[in-house]
Design an enzyme around this catalytic site. Structure first.
Site, PDB file in Angstrom:
ATOM      1  N   CYS A   1       0.827  -1.212   0.000  1.00  0.00           N
ATOM      2  CA  CYS A   1       0.000   0.000   0.000  1.00  0.00           C
ATOM      3  C   CYS A   1       0.863   1.264   0.000  1.00  0.00           C
ATOM      4  O   CYS A   1       1.451   1.604  -1.012  1.00  0.00           O
ATOM      5  CB  CYS A   1      -0.999  -0.030   1.152  1.00  0.00           C
ATOM      6  SG  CYS A   1      -2.319   1.201   0.912  1.00  0.00           S
TER       7      CYS A   1
ATOM      8  N   HIS B   1      -3.836  -4.876   0.444  1.00  0.00           N
ATOM      9  CA  HIS B   1      -3.382  -5.275   1.778  1.00  0.00           C
ATOM     10  C   HIS B   1      -3.473  -6.791   1.953  1.00  0.00           C
ATOM     11  O   HIS B   1      -4.410  -7.294   2.575  1.00  0.00           O
ATOM     12  CB  HIS B   1      -4.219  -4.573   2.860  1.00  0.00           C
ATOM     13  CG  HIS B   1      -3.827  -3.159   3.087  1.00  0.00           C
ATOM     14  ND1 HIS B   1      -2.802  -2.797   3.947  1.00  0.00           N
ATOM     15  CD2 HIS B   1      -4.294  -2.011   2.554  1.00  0.00           C
ATOM     16  CE1 HIS B   1      -2.667  -1.485   3.942  1.00  0.00           C
ATOM     17  NE2 HIS B   1      -3.560  -0.974   3.103  1.00  0.00           N
TER      18      HIS B   1
ATOM     19  N   GLU C   1      -1.979  -8.690   3.962  1.00  0.00           N
ATOM     20  CA  GLU C   1      -1.954  -9.119   5.371  1.00  0.00           C
ATOM     21  C   GLU C   1      -3.356  -9.308   5.936  1.00  0.00           C
ATOM     22  O   GLU C   1      -3.535 -10.090   6.876  1.00  0.00           O
ATOM     23  CB  GLU C   1      -1.143  -8.134   6.234  1.00  0.00           C
ATOM     24  CG  GLU C   1      -1.829  -6.827   6.605  1.00  0.00           C
ATOM     25  CD  GLU C   1      -1.838  -5.788   5.483  1.00  0.00           C
ATOM     26  OE1 GLU C   1      -1.385  -6.099   4.366  1.00  0.00           O
ATOM     27  OE2 GLU C   1      -2.320  -4.667   5.740  1.00  0.00           O
TER      28      GLU C   1
END
Ligand code: MN
Length: 242
Positions: free
Chosen positions: A110, A214, A216
């Site tokens: 990001c 993202h 994660e």
């Protein structure tokens, strides 16, 4: 071989005292889940601590957060530019450039893809909604683990394809900025349906990959998201300096 140490940059929360260094826990669990040992790198590190940690790191994740100072790519700030931290900008640009020079495995997420791009002389769309006609909504209100747009990937021969084993991904999206002019040596490897760049790599480097989404927050739902962290840790382990 020991589990590799993976540096993770943090945000600075300075709006209300006391100032804090902060990181979404999902980054930590994603790196651990891939077999890496997370080491937090807040902008409050002095040069001595930064250099000492650098010597020990075997991989790096540049994490999400506020906007870079547009002066870093020669522009005056758009009114929507927010959460600028000059200390964070300075640390992350230093880390990105050192990772490029030293061949340290790097996953840039990001804000991270934007840092990598600016570190190599590129520029950013400062505000996609007002500057890019026809852009999709890239700042979702849906939960972080929920994909809201698709990205098309370049195929064989890219890190992103090898790590995700996909030609197309459904991703989440929490950005109002994006890569505009590409930094020196970078290659585009993923795009949203509106044409915005969502992935870049640095050919010739052992592992330098930037994604605008993202992963994660998608680990546990999407094997491709785990795959990005697993690929980073695998290269970091293979290159372990100890
Ligand atoms: Mn997006």
């Amino acid at each position: 071989m020991p589990a590799p140490l993976i540096g993770l940059t943090t945000s600075v929360l300075s709006g209300r005292p006391p100032e804090r260094a902060a990181l979404n826990a999902a980054y930590i669990t994603a790196v651990q889940g891939a077999g890496g040992v997370p080491v937090l790198l807040p902008p409050h590190l002095d040069a001595g601590a930064r250099d000492a940690l650098w010597e020990r790191l075997e991989g790096l994740v540049l994490t999400g957060g506020g906007d870079l100072d547009p002066a870093l790519y020669g522009e005056t700030p758009h009114p929507t530019v927010a959460d600028v931290s000059s200390a964070r900008d300075a640390l992350e640009l230093w880390l990105a450039r050192r990772a490029v020079e030293d061949g340290l495995p790097l996953l840039a997420i990001c804000r991270g893809i934007q840092v990598l791009n600016v570190a190599l002389g590129g520029s950013l769309w400062q505000d996609v909604p007002s500057q890019v006609p026809g852009a999709l909504n890239h700042h979702q209100t849906a939960p972080r683990s929920e994909p809201t747009h698709r990205v098309k990937l370049l195929g064989e021969g890219t890190l992103l394809h090898a790590a995700s084993r996909a030609r197309e991904l459904a991703v989440n999206s929490f950005h109002h900025q994006a890569v505009k002019r590409l930094g020196e040596g970078l290659r585009e490897v993923a795009w949203a349906e509106d044409g915005l760049i969502e992935g870049v790599e640095l050919p010739g480097h052992p592992f330098a990959l930037g994604v605008q989404w993202h992963p994660e927050d998608l680990v546990g739902h999407d094997p491709a998201a785990h795959g990005l962290f697993a690929a980073l840790v695998e290269v970091a382990r293979a290159r372990s300096r100890r």
